[in-house]
Design a protein around this motif. Structure first.
Motif, PDB file in Angstrom:
ATOM      1  N   SER A 214       4.161   3.897  -6.745  1.00  0.00           N
ATOM      2  CA  SER A 214       4.147   4.842  -7.872  1.00  0.00           C
ATOM      3  C   SER A 214       5.359   4.675  -8.790  1.00  0.00           C
ATOM      4  CB  SER A 214       4.053   6.290  -7.374  1.00  0.00           C
ATOM      5  OG  SER A 214       5.242   6.667  -6.716  1.00  0.00           O
ATOM      6  N   ASN A 215       6.454   4.140  -8.251  1.00  0.00           N
ATOM      7  CA  ASN A 215       7.647   3.892  -9.071  1.00  0.00           C
ATOM      8  C   ASN A 215       7.679   2.480  -9.647  1.00  0.00           C
ATOM      9  OD1 ASN A 215       9.381   6.346  -9.103  1.00  0.00           O
ATOM     10  ND2 ASN A 215       9.109   6.135  -6.897  1.00  0.00           N
ATOM     11  N   GLY A 216       6.643   1.702  -9.375  1.00  0.00           N
ATOM     12  CA  GLY A 216       6.510   0.384  -9.989  1.00  0.00           C
ATOM     13  C   GLY A 216       7.320  -0.722  -9.350  1.00  0.00           C
ATOM     14  N   PHE A 217       7.809  -0.526  -8.124  1.00  0.00           N
ATOM     15  CA  PHE A 217       8.597  -1.562  -7.456  1.00  0.00           C
ATOM     16  C   PHE A 217       7.738  -2.536  -6.656  1.00  0.00           C
ATOM     17  CE2 PHE A 217      11.809   1.745  -8.069  1.00  0.00           C
ATOM     18  CZ  PHE A 217      12.808   0.990  -8.671  1.00  0.00           C
ATOM     19  N   VAL A 218       6.609  -2.077  -6.166  1.00  0.00           N
ATOM     20  CA  VAL A 218       5.696  -2.939  -5.408  1.00  0.00           C
ATOM     21  C   VAL A 218       4.271  -2.672  -5.858  1.00  0.00           C
ATOM     22  CG1 VAL A 218       7.212  -2.998  -3.379  1.00  0.00           C
ATOM     23  CG2 VAL A 218       5.333  -1.381  -3.446  1.00  0.00           C
ATOM     24  N   GLU A 219       3.391  -3.615  -5.519  1.00  0.00           N
ATOM     25  CA  GLU A 219       1.967  -3.432  -5.795  1.00  0.00           C
ATOM     26  C   GLU A 219       1.172  -3.807  -4.565  1.00  0.00           C
ATOM     27  OE1 GLU A 219       1.200  -5.861  -9.193  1.00  0.00           O
ATOM     28  OE2 GLU A 219       1.625  -7.724  -8.143  1.00  0.00           O
ATOM     29  N   ARG A 220       0.062  -3.125  -4.406  1.00  0.00           N
ATOM     30  CA  ARG A 220      -0.871  -3.412  -3.306  1.00  0.00           C
ATOM     31  C   ARG A 220      -2.035  -4.195  -3.876  1.00  0.00           C
ATOM     32  NH1 ARG A 220      -1.549   1.271   1.021  1.00  0.00           N
ATOM     33  NH2 ARG A 220      -3.385   0.028   1.409  1.00  0.00           N
ATOM     34  N   GLU A 221      -2.494  -5.175  -3.102  1.00  0.00           N
ATOM     35  CA  GLU A 221      -3.642  -5.967  -3.520  1.00  0.00           C
ATOM     36  C   GLU A 221      -4.564  -6.118  -2.327  1.00  0.00           C
ATOM     37  OE1 GLU A 221      -4.581 -10.539  -4.879  1.00  0.00           O
ATOM     38  OE2 GLU A 221      -2.563  -9.763  -5.131  1.00  0.00           O
ATOM     39  N   ASP A 222      -5.832  -5.736  -2.504  1.00  0.00           N
ATOM     40  CA  ASP A 222      -6.802  -5.871  -1.431  1.00  0.00           C
ATOM     41  C   ASP A 222      -7.027  -7.344  -1.118  1.00  0.00           C
ATOM     42  OD1 ASP A 222      -7.160  -3.140  -1.208  1.00  0.00           O
ATOM     43  OD2 ASP A 222      -8.815  -3.104  -2.642  1.00  0.00           O
ATOM     44  N   ASP A 223      -7.204  -7.651   0.151  1.00  0.00           N
ATOM     45  CA  ASP A 223      -7.498  -9.013   0.585  1.00  0.00           C
ATOM     46  C   ASP A 223      -8.971  -9.276   0.304  1.00  0.00           C
ATOM     47  OD1 ASP A 223      -8.143 -11.332   2.024  1.00  0.00           O
ATOM     48  OD2 ASP A 223      -6.670 -10.892   3.582  1.00  0.00           O
TER      49      ASP A 223
ATOM     50  N   ARG B 175       2.984 -14.057   2.328  1.00  0.00           N
ATOM     51  CA  ARG B 175       2.418 -12.776   1.895  1.00  0.00           C
ATOM     52  C   ARG B 175       2.567 -11.791   3.041  1.00  0.00           C
ATOM     53  NH1 ARG B 175      -3.252 -13.059  -0.731  1.00  0.00           N
ATOM     54  NH2 ARG B 175      -2.474 -11.120  -1.582  1.00  0.00           N
ATOM     55  N   ILE B 176       2.790 -10.539   2.702  1.00  0.00           N
ATOM     56  CA  ILE B 176       2.994  -9.490   3.704  1.00  0.00           C
ATOM     57  C   ILE B 176       1.860  -8.478   3.595  1.00  0.00           C
ATOM     58  CG2 ILE B 176       4.497  -7.580   4.391  1.00  0.00           C
ATOM     59  CD1 ILE B 176       5.787 -10.139   5.050  1.00  0.00           C
TER      60      ILE B 176
ATOM     61  N   ARG C  86     -10.559  -4.893   5.111  1.00  0.00           N
ATOM     62  CA  ARG C  86      -9.757  -3.946   5.894  1.00  0.00           C
ATOM     63  C   ARG C  86      -8.267  -4.127   5.662  1.00  0.00           C
ATOM     64  NH1 ARG C  86     -11.675  -5.932  11.488  1.00  0.00           N
ATOM     65  NH2 ARG C  86     -11.392  -7.818  10.265  1.00  0.00           N
ATOM     66  N   ARG C  87      -7.898  -5.207   5.012  1.00  0.00           N
ATOM     67  CA  ARG C  87      -6.481  -5.539   4.863  1.00  0.00           C
ATOM     68  C   ARG C  87      -6.069  -5.531   3.394  1.00  0.00           C
ATOM     69  NH1 ARG C  87      -5.040 -10.833   7.763  1.00  0.00           N
ATOM     70  NH2 ARG C  87      -6.665 -11.573   6.376  1.00  0.00           N
ATOM     71  N   ALA C  88      -4.822  -5.144   3.166  1.00  0.00           N
ATOM     72  CA  ALA C  88      -4.233  -5.204   1.827  1.00  0.00           C
ATOM     73  C   ALA C  88      -2.856  -5.847   1.956  1.00  0.00           C
ATOM     74  CB  ALA C  88      -4.110  -3.812   1.218  1.00  0.00           C
ATOM     75  N   HIS C  89      -2.444  -6.543   0.917  1.00  0.00           N
ATOM     76  CA  HIS C  89      -1.129  -7.161   0.878  1.00  0.00           C
ATOM     77  C   HIS C  89      -0.232  -6.370  -0.073  1.00  0.00           C
ATOM     78  CE1 HIS C  89      -3.534 -10.574   2.372  1.00  0.00           C
ATOM     79  NE2 HIS C  89      -2.462 -10.751   3.116  1.00  0.00           N
ATOM     80  N   VAL C  90       1.062  -6.445   0.187  1.00  0.00           N
ATOM     81  CA  VAL C  90       2.052  -5.768  -0.645  1.00  0.00           C
ATOM     82  C   VAL C  90       2.991  -6.830  -1.188  1.00  0.00           C
ATOM     83  CG1 VAL C  90       3.796  -3.945  -0.717  1.00  0.00           C
ATOM     84  CG2 VAL C  90       1.951  -3.813   0.938  1.00  0.00           C
TER      85      VAL C  90
END
Length: 83
Positions: A40-49, A14-15, A54-58
């Motif tokens: 916004s273009n639907g290529f990636v999503e962010r997910e809160d840890d 995970r990044i 304080r961290r989110a994964h992409v």
């Protein structure tokens, strides 16, 4: 960014947003803008840890994954098998 996310997915890693910003070798503000555009273009999503607010994964979305597979096939000259 997309290639880094694709490679990390293939390796089962995970990044975090911070790691992706550093790997992009551009100023953090620029990297964050690109992440927002990719989201916004639907290529990636962010997910809160859930363990560290304080961290989110992409990660790649199915659309982002398909785009990377298509890009790599074209780059490597690999034909898509016919059904």
């Amino acid at each position: 960014m997309l290639l880094d996310l694709f490679a990390s997915e293939c390796e089962g890693r995970r990044i975090s947003v911070t790691t992706l910003c550093i790997a992009s070798s551009v100023p953090s503000t620029t990297a964050l803008q690109w992440i927002a555009i990719l989201v916004s273009n639907g290529f990636v999503e962010r997910e809160d840890d859930p363990d560290d607010k304080r961290r989110a994964h992409v990660s790649l979305t199915p659309k982002g994954r398909a785009a990377m597979i298509e890009y790599l096939r074209n780059y490597l000259g690999v034909e898509t098998p016919s059904p």
